[in-house]
Write a protein that holds these residues in place. Sequence first.
Motif, PDB file in Angstrom:
ATOM      1  N   MET A  88      -8.986 -10.771   8.345  1.00  0.00           N
ATOM      2  CA  MET A  88      -8.309  -9.706   8.734  1.00  0.00           C
ATOM      3  C   MET A  88      -9.349  -8.663   9.086  1.00  0.00           C
ATOM      4  N   ALA A  89     -10.288  -8.616   8.198  1.00  0.00           N
ATOM      5  CA  ALA A  89     -11.580  -7.470   8.504  1.00  0.00           C
ATOM      6  C   ALA A  89     -12.255  -8.082   9.831  1.00  0.00           C
ATOM      7  N   ALA A  90     -12.541  -9.299   9.899  1.00  0.00           N
ATOM      8  CA  ALA A  90     -12.987  -9.918  11.244  1.00  0.00           C
ATOM      9  C   ALA A  90     -12.264  -9.665  12.535  1.00  0.00           C
ATOM     10  N   ALA A  91     -10.730  -9.988  12.078  1.00  0.00           N
ATOM     11  CA  ALA A  91      -9.781  -9.575  13.220  1.00  0.00           C
ATOM     12  C   ALA A  91      -9.748  -8.186  13.692  1.00  0.00           C
ATOM     13  N   LEU A  92      -9.955  -7.283  12.847  1.00  0.00           N
ATOM     14  CA  LEU A  92      -9.719  -5.929  13.339  1.00  0.00           C
ATOM     15  C   LEU A  92     -11.262  -5.265  13.877  1.00  0.00           C
ATOM     16  N   THR A  93     -12.075  -5.984  14.010  1.00  0.00           N
ATOM     17  CA  THR A  93     -13.610  -5.692  14.534  1.00  0.00           C
ATOM     18  C   THR A  93     -13.469  -5.901  16.179  1.00  0.00           C
ATOM     19  N   GLN A  94     -13.594  -4.696  16.824  1.00  0.00           N
ATOM     20  CA  GLN A  94     -13.280  -4.578  18.101  1.00  0.00           C
ATOM     21  C   GLN A  94     -14.664  -4.359  18.899  1.00  0.00           C
ATOM     22  N   PRO A  95     -14.594  -4.957  20.098  1.00  0.00           N
ATOM     23  CA  PRO A  95     -16.166  -4.536  20.706  1.00  0.00           C
ATOM     24  C   PRO A  95     -15.786  -3.008  21.235  1.00  0.00           C
ATOM     25  N   PRO A  96     -17.128  -2.400  21.570  1.00  0.00           N
ATOM     26  CA  PRO A  96     -16.749  -1.067  21.754  1.00  0.00           C
ATOM     27  C   PRO A  96     -16.309  -0.901  23.054  1.00  0.00           C
ATOM     28  N   GLY A  97     -15.413  -0.023  23.310  1.00  0.00           N
ATOM     29  CA  GLY A  97     -14.961   0.394  24.729  1.00  0.00           C
ATOM     30  C   GLY A  97     -13.820  -0.427  25.045  1.00  0.00           C
ATOM     31  N   GLN A  98     -13.404  -1.524  24.207  1.00  0.00           N
ATOM     32  CA  GLN A  98     -12.169  -2.286  24.518  1.00  0.00           C
ATOM     33  C   GLN A  98     -11.102  -2.340  23.446  1.00  0.00           C
ATOM     34  N   PRO A  99     -10.328  -1.265  23.737  1.00  0.00           N
ATOM     35  CA  PRO A  99      -9.222  -1.042  22.842  1.00  0.00           C
ATOM     36  C   PRO A  99      -7.926  -2.379  23.021  1.00  0.00           C
ATOM     37  N   ALA A 100      -7.503  -2.560  21.944  1.00  0.00           N
ATOM     38  CA  ALA A 100      -6.571  -3.843  22.046  1.00  0.00           C
ATOM     39  C   ALA A 100      -5.096  -3.239  22.503  1.00  0.00           C
ATOM     40  N   CYS A 101      -4.352  -3.849  23.226  1.00  0.00           N
ATOM     41  CA  CYS A 101      -3.084  -3.336  23.722  1.00  0.00           C
ATOM     42  C   CYS A 101      -2.047  -3.709  22.285  1.00  0.00           C
ATOM     43  N   LEU A 102      -1.132  -3.049  22.436  1.00  0.00           N
ATOM     44  CA  LEU A 102       0.052  -3.326  21.214  1.00  0.00           C
ATOM     45  C   LEU A 102       0.313  -4.558  21.115  1.00  0.00           C
ATOM     46  N   GLU A 103       0.679  -5.357  22.234  1.00  0.00           N
ATOM     47  CA  GLU A 103       1.111  -6.617  21.680  1.00  0.00           C
ATOM     48  C   GLU A 103       0.113  -7.514  21.283  1.00  0.00           C
ATOM     49  N   GLU A 104      -1.245  -7.444  21.826  1.00  0.00           N
ATOM     50  CA  GLU A 104      -2.207  -8.038  21.231  1.00  0.00           C
ATOM     51  C   GLU A 104      -2.346  -7.614  19.770  1.00  0.00           C
ATOM     52  N   LEU A 105      -2.410  -6.427  19.487  1.00  0.00           N
ATOM     53  CA  LEU A 105      -2.477  -6.072  18.009  1.00  0.00           C
ATOM     54  C   LEU A 105      -1.307  -6.942  17.221  1.00  0.00           C
ATOM     55  N   VAL A 106      -0.159  -6.959  17.837  1.00  0.00           N
ATOM     56  CA  VAL A 106       1.021  -7.604  16.894  1.00  0.00           C
ATOM     57  C   VAL A 106       0.722  -9.085  16.955  1.00  0.00           C
ATOM     58  N   VAL A 107       0.093  -9.657  17.877  1.00  0.00           N
ATOM     59  CA  VAL A 107      -0.237 -11.097  17.567  1.00  0.00           C
ATOM     60  C   VAL A 107      -1.299 -11.499  16.832  1.00  0.00           C
ATOM     61  N   THR A 108      -2.229 -10.449  16.662  1.00  0.00           N
ATOM     62  CA  THR A 108      -3.362 -10.415  15.853  1.00  0.00           C
ATOM     63  C   THR A 108      -2.811 -10.682  14.281  1.00  0.00           C
ATOM     64  N   LEU A 109      -2.185  -9.172  14.000  1.00  0.00           N
ATOM     65  CA  LEU A 109      -1.509  -9.031  12.647  1.00  0.00           C
ATOM     66  C   LEU A 109      -0.583 -10.264  12.235  1.00  0.00           C
ATOM     67  N   LEU A 110       0.128 -10.754  13.045  1.00  0.00           N
ATOM     68  CA  LEU A 110       1.042 -11.959  12.780  1.00  0.00           C
ATOM     69  C   LEU A 110       0.232 -13.174  12.601  1.00  0.00           C
ATOM     70  N   ALA A 111      -0.801 -13.204  13.188  1.00  0.00           N
ATOM     71  CA  ALA A 111      -1.637 -14.499  13.061  1.00  0.00           C
ATOM     72  C   ALA A 111      -2.322 -14.821  11.685  1.00  0.00           C
ATOM     73  N   VAL A 112      -2.814 -13.249  11.198  1.00  0.00           N
ATOM     74  CA  VAL A 112      -3.425 -13.352  10.109  1.00  0.00           C
ATOM     75  C   VAL A 112      -2.534 -13.214   8.766  1.00  0.00           C
ATOM     76  N   GLN A 113      -1.507 -12.352   8.813  1.00  0.00           N
ATOM     77  CA  GLN A 113      -0.616 -12.016   7.744  1.00  0.00           C
ATOM     78  C   GLN A 113       0.271 -13.135   7.466  1.00  0.00           C
ATOM     79  N   ARG A 114       0.639 -13.904   8.573  1.00  0.00           N
ATOM     80  CA  ARG A 114       1.623 -15.030   8.141  1.00  0.00           C
ATOM     81  C   ARG A 114       1.053 -16.194   8.021  1.00  0.00           C
ATOM     82  N   GLY A 115      -0.461 -16.401   7.765  1.00  0.00           N
ATOM     83  CA  GLY A 115      -1.107 -17.509   7.561  1.00  0.00           C
ATOM     84  C   GLY A 115      -1.722 -18.520   8.721  1.00  0.00           C
TER      85      GLY A 115
END
Length: 174
Positions: A88-115
């Motif tokens: 999760m810590a690795a997944a939440l690291t974003q390159p400077p100036g490249q914010p993630a869109c909402l749907e990308e955050l949802v996919v990221t969180l589901l991928a990590v939290q659901r195993g």
Amino acid sequence: STEVVEEFISIADGQLVLEGVRAAGGSYRANPRLSVTRIGTRALPRALDALAPQIRLGLAQAEDARRFQLQAVGDPLSQRADGRALRMAAALTQPPGQPACLEELVVTLLAVQRGHADGVQPEQMTTYLERAYAFVQASAPQALKEITATRQLTATAEKAVDEALATFNVARIS
């Protein structure tokens, strides 16, 4: 008018604690345990309501377990929680100036939290998530459009994204 000022103060209140500069990308890592915010869930899109609250808790618990070396006794639950926290810590690291869109955050969180990302090494999370998101975009575009349009994670969209991530993992391993 006082209410507006209080809302503004509440939104601006808090602190973000950053840890060192990463050698690879020069980006900072936020310490969720020491960072404080009073924004609350009202500021979050509804799509993140069910997913976001567990991030800080999971990261803090894993850090405490590492500090007290609870996983040293070979407890598989502690080891799994620690691995998910590292991913999760690795997944939440974003390159400077490249914010993630909402749907990308949802996919990221589901991928990590659901195993779905349990077999991925933390240093490979960026590549894994880029490929997983591209796969979800191709195989469940309606779910992502729904998340974007409604800013909510409906049961239908959640199921479609979850199934796409499961299919991605099967295809990735095969």
